[in-house]
Design a protein around this motif. Sequence first.
Motif, PDB file in Angstrom:
ATOM      1  N   GLY A 118      12.486  -9.053  -7.326  1.00  0.00           N
ATOM      2  CA  GLY A 118      13.558  -9.053  -8.314  1.00  0.00           C
ATOM      3  C   GLY A 118      14.203 -10.409  -8.514  1.00  0.00           C
ATOM      4  N   PHE A 266       5.546  -4.519 -11.471  1.00  0.00           N
ATOM      5  CA  PHE A 266       6.861  -4.006 -11.851  1.00  0.00           C
ATOM      6  C   PHE A 266       7.783  -3.904 -10.641  1.00  0.00           C
ATOM      7  N   ASN A 267       7.282  -3.334  -9.552  1.00  0.00           N
ATOM      8  CA  ASN A 267       8.102  -3.177  -8.356  1.00  0.00           C
ATOM      9  C   ASN A 267       8.523  -4.516  -7.776  1.00  0.00           C
ATOM     10  N   TYR A 270      11.109  -6.208 -10.493  1.00  0.00           N
ATOM     11  CA  TYR A 270      12.382  -5.499 -10.620  1.00  0.00           C
ATOM     12  C   TYR A 270      12.975  -5.079  -9.277  1.00  0.00           C
ATOM     13  N   ALA A 272      11.884  -2.716  -7.378  1.00  0.00           N
ATOM     14  CA  ALA A 272      11.931  -1.261  -7.535  1.00  0.00           C
ATOM     15  C   ALA A 272      10.910  -0.591  -6.617  1.00  0.00           C
ATOM     16  N   SER A 294      15.263  -2.951 -19.758  1.00  0.00           N
ATOM     17  CA  SER A 294      15.650  -2.239 -18.542  1.00  0.00           C
ATOM     18  C   SER A 294      14.444  -1.574 -17.898  1.00  0.00           C
ATOM     19  N   LYS A 295      14.620  -1.177 -16.651  1.00  0.00           N
ATOM     20  CA  LYS A 295      13.535  -0.509 -15.934  1.00  0.00           C
ATOM     21  C   LYS A 295      13.147   0.794 -16.630  1.00  0.00           C
ATOM     22  N   GLU A 296      14.142   1.564 -17.019  1.00  0.00           N
ATOM     23  CA  GLU A 296      13.883   2.848 -17.647  1.00  0.00           C
ATOM     24  C   GLU A 296      13.120   2.689 -18.951  1.00  0.00           C
TER      25      GLU A 296
END
Length: 325
Positions: A118, A266-267, A270, A272, A294-296
Amino acid sequence: MEEQRLKELIKKYLSGTATKAEKEDLLKWYQVKDGEELVLPYESEQEEKEAKERIIFGIRQQLFKQENKGRYRKIYYRITAAAAIILVILVGAFFHKAKNQTADQQLNAYNTVETHNGERKIVKLTDGSVIWLSAGSKLIYPAAFTGLAKREVKFEGEAFFDIAKDHKHPFIVHIGKTSTKVLGTTFNITALKSKPMMTVSLLTGKVAFSDGKSAAQLMPNHMVSYFKNSGITKVEKIDNPKAVLARREGFYEYNNIPVAEVLEDFNRVYNADVKAEGRVSKCLFYGRLKPTESKETFLKKLATVVNARLTQHNGTFIIKGGGCN
């Protein structure tokens, strides 16, 4: 040191006939007072003045106890001058040693910059090179390149490199047993520990890639893929050079990439923990990951493209199903 030996050394020094070894012996004697080594350089003019007086006093008391005071007066000024010269040599030797130690410390000093998941950072090196570190990366580099024949750094993770030109001092990126050698160029390296393959994507300049056994020369808009376990090296043309450049700003372009690999990026980007369950992890995704969304938003887009469902359980996003074959 015996008085007679000391007397012979000082006479040779004053007459200019002392050898290098004899001068060193003399200086060693002057560096010690009452069994304690003098600390140089001096912190004040008063301390330096007192040091000169101690040197002169030592000469007067130990070497030149003359009954003929007239002769003593003739050599007094020569003694004073010699003491001042000796002091200058001592201080000069100290500074020379200190300077060399400082240079050695700089040559041996390394900086380490890490980015967590991140997080992204920009590192500017002393030679003018700039490195954009992506999330989950680590860079180890010299605090200064002065005096070094090569500009060498150690790296893992992902980063975009914009290396300053210096034909006399090549820039080398070490990743495990591999090395990427450049003179002045722009390129992207993806070398994540979790992935079995690393890539070097060249935009400008030239790059020499090697693992110690095999080597590959890259031209602009070409990339090398290196498989860590087998040592296989593959060179191919870059279809979209602009996408490589965009990665340094956090934009990731995917062209039929398995969902599992997309989520791995992505992880990391972000920070995540999104999971893919079932066959959806092998579904191919075509799209873009933007740092501004945003992540969503991205996960909904990903699920829609592969015809999957996005659910959330205890704060963790899960992608299930998938309409791919």
